[in-house]
Design an enzyme around this catalytic site. Structure first.
Site, PDB file in Angstrom:
ATOM      1  N   LYS A 185       0.869  -1.176  -0.224  1.00 61.44           N
ATOM      2  CA  LYS A 185       0.082   0.115  -0.203  1.00 61.44           C
ATOM      3  C   LYS A 185       0.900   1.172  -0.080  1.00 61.44           C
ATOM      4  O   LYS A 185       0.513   2.385  -0.471  1.00 61.44           O
ATOM      5  CB  LYS A 185      -0.697  -0.076   1.350  1.00 61.44           C
ATOM      6  CG  LYS A 185      -2.293   0.546   0.797  1.00 61.44           C
ATOM      7  CD  LYS A 185      -3.408   0.110   2.306  1.00 61.44           C
ATOM      8  CE  LYS A 185      -4.579   0.507   1.907  1.00 61.44           C
ATOM      9  NZ  LYS A 185      -5.590  -0.065   2.551  1.00 61.44           N
ATOM     10  N   ARG A 186       2.144   1.133   0.563  1.00 61.59           N
ATOM     11  CA  ARG A 186       2.686   2.482   0.675  1.00 61.59           C
ATOM     12  C   ARG A 186       3.655   2.716  -0.681  1.00 61.59           C
ATOM     13  O   ARG A 186       4.096   3.671  -0.812  1.00 61.59           O
ATOM     14  CB  ARG A 186       4.066   1.849   1.714  1.00 61.59           C
ATOM     15  CG  ARG A 186       3.405   2.130   3.124  1.00 61.59           C
ATOM     16  CD  ARG A 186       4.445   1.823   4.481  1.00 61.59           C
ATOM     17  NE  ARG A 186       5.116   0.317   4.018  1.00 61.59           N
ATOM     18  CZ  ARG A 186       4.229  -0.566   4.477  1.00 61.59           C
ATOM     19  NH1 ARG A 186       3.334  -0.362   5.229  1.00 61.59           N
ATOM     20  NH2 ARG A 186       4.859  -1.638   4.358  1.00 61.59           N
TER      21      ARG A 186
END
Ligand code: GLU
Length: 479
Positions: A252-253
């Protein structure tokens, strides 16, 4: 029976590419089977909730054309669609599990559990409960429940297997000895994901659960819950992982994983939808380019593979370029406008914007490339770049530009076609040809040596402005 599928995100932040794909496969399946697509917000993990995340998810679904049929913002027969507003349902079924002996209160503290897990690890056991509290008699347990902090755990049978038939993975067998006594209700009284998810899928009459592979290990716990509650489970399809270029799970990062970031960079929503559908599925004829309606037509859940799909930003940008090519002029202007904020083009009427946009459409992949590409059309005078300066200082410029200016001065009202005609006449009369004729002119008018067709630039700027630009350059050279 109509199919009913759901997208059940937790509002923990920005929507990830994997989340978009889950939503998309659910929508495609619903549209294909004439079913319903439901949005349900799973917000029972209160510490992880991020304010505004639900609105972002709803907005992204809308932008991408994946509108739910039922959801928190729409209502529906099974409302509410936000889990924190459905707590009484989870309480009721937790109580039922407790009474039927399929769940038990556990009073172990975090500290005790930590010691126990370490001990289990050293003995090579599955980590989970050691069934210490499972042995308490009912009366003892009930009494302690009144005064002590506790959680409610699933009483997993001590032996046997759970057999699961997945629409994508086929038959899978999970030995029950590998499964821990999952917490169903936390000490704050909130259900865990597992209990709330199963209860809601049942109450909302979900027929097919289509979700990411990371939930596959939860299936045996979920199937036990269905069994203990006396319910028919839905069918399950677990979608393969999405990987980055290093073949690790796309996190997600990572910037490439964020749906919003791609939209903000001007990847067309329909291109993102098209590309994300190809992450795990491909058409029987291996086609890549799809409009949404064609995806609905071609999509088939049984053709989704098990192998992790690599997210390739280059292919996404290529597809976005293909979709940009297929837009009508009106659609292009519509999609372009948000990317022209703060530029003079923002104020232009759609019909005035179309010609410059058409002139730069070729080779465009992302709409955030537009401001730079449209700069040649800006009324603010461009500062010539290095290549343009070289042409302006050339002998060719000294020869070609003054006669062009002289010709143009005699035709102040001329349109683009007539202005270009005059340049050609100068070429014929002076013998200056090709690049020597056109490059100094382009450099003088646009400050660049490449770019869109000169005719469109002339039409957009008008005779007076182009003449002024030529004067400025010629005078500038003379200084
Ligand atoms: N709330 C879960 C998530 O965030 C849903 C998983 C499921 O679809 O069962 O992905």
């Amino acid at each position: 029976m109509t199919t009913r599928v759901r997208f059940a995100p937790s509002p923990t932040g920005d929507l990830h590419v994997g989340g978009l794909r889950t939503a998309l496969y659910n929508v495609l399946f619903a549209r294909k089977t004439g079913g319903r697509f439901i949005l349900r917000i799973e917000d029972t993990d209160r510490e992880r909730n991020v304010p505004g995340a639900v609105e972002t998810i709803v907005r992204i679904l809308e932008i991408c054309g994946l509108d739910p049929d039922e959801g928190p913002h729409l209502g529906g027969d099974y409302a509410p669609y936000i889990q924190s507003e459905r707590l009484e349902h989870y309480r009721r079924f937790a109580q039922q599990l407790l009474e039927s002996g399929h769940a038990y209160p556990c009073f172990c503290t975090e500290e005790q559990l930590k010691i126990m897990r370490e001990e289990q690890r050293s003995r090579g056991f599955v980590q989970g409960s050691d069934h210490l509290c499972r042995g308490l008699n009912d009366e003892q347990a009930r009494e302690r429940m009144l005064s002590e902090r506790h959680v409610l755990r699933l009483s997993v049978p001590l032996d046997g297997d759970i057999v699961h038939n997945d629409l994508i993975w086929g038959d899978l067998t999970f030995p029950l000895t590998d499964i821990d006594d999952q917490v169903l209700v936390k000490s704050d009284g909130f259900p865990t994901y597992h209990l709330a998810n199963v209860v809601d899928d049942h109450l909302m009459r979900i027929s097919h659960v289509i979700r990411g592979e990371e939930w596959l290990p939860s299936v045996p716990k979920h199937l036990l819950l269905y069994r203990f509650l006396g319910w028919e489970p839905p069918q399950f399809a677990h979608l393969p992982l999405i990987l980055n270029e290093k073949r690790q799970k796309l996190s997600k990062r990572e910037g490439t994983g964020s749906v919003m970031a791609w939209l903000e960079r001007g990847i067309l929503p329909q291109a993102l939808v098209n590309y994300v559908t190809l992450l795990g599925w491909h058409a029987s004829d291996d086609r890549d380019f799809f409009a949404f309606a064609d995806l609905v037509e071609a999509f088939d859940l049984t053709r989704v593979g098990k192998a992790g799909a690599v997210f390739d930003p280059v292919k996404l940008e290529w597809l976005s370029g293909e979709h940009i090519k297929s837009l009508t002029p009106e659609e292009l202007a519509f999609h372009a406008r948000p990317f022209l904020k703060g530029m003079e083009f923002e104020a232009l009427l759609p019909e005035r914007l179309q010609a410059p946009l058409e002139a730069v459409r070729q080779g465009l992949h992302r709409l955030d490339e537009l401001p730079a590409k449209l700069l040649v059309f800006a009324h603010e005078r461009p500062v010539p770049d290095e290549e343009a300066r070289a042409w302006l200082a050339s002998e060719a410029a000294a020869k070609a530009l003054p006669p062009v200016l002289e010709a143009w001065r005699k035709m102040p009202q001329a349109d683009a076609e007539a202005l270009l005609g005059a340049v050609r006449d100068v070429g014929k009369a002076t013998g200056i040809k090709g690049k020597d004729l056109w490059m100094p002119l382009r450099a003088a008018l646009t400050g660049r040596v490449g770019g869109p067709e000169l005719k469109v630039v002339l039409a957009h700027l008008g005779a007076e402005e182009v003449m002024n630009r030529l004067v400025t350059q010629i005078q500038g050279q003379g200084e």
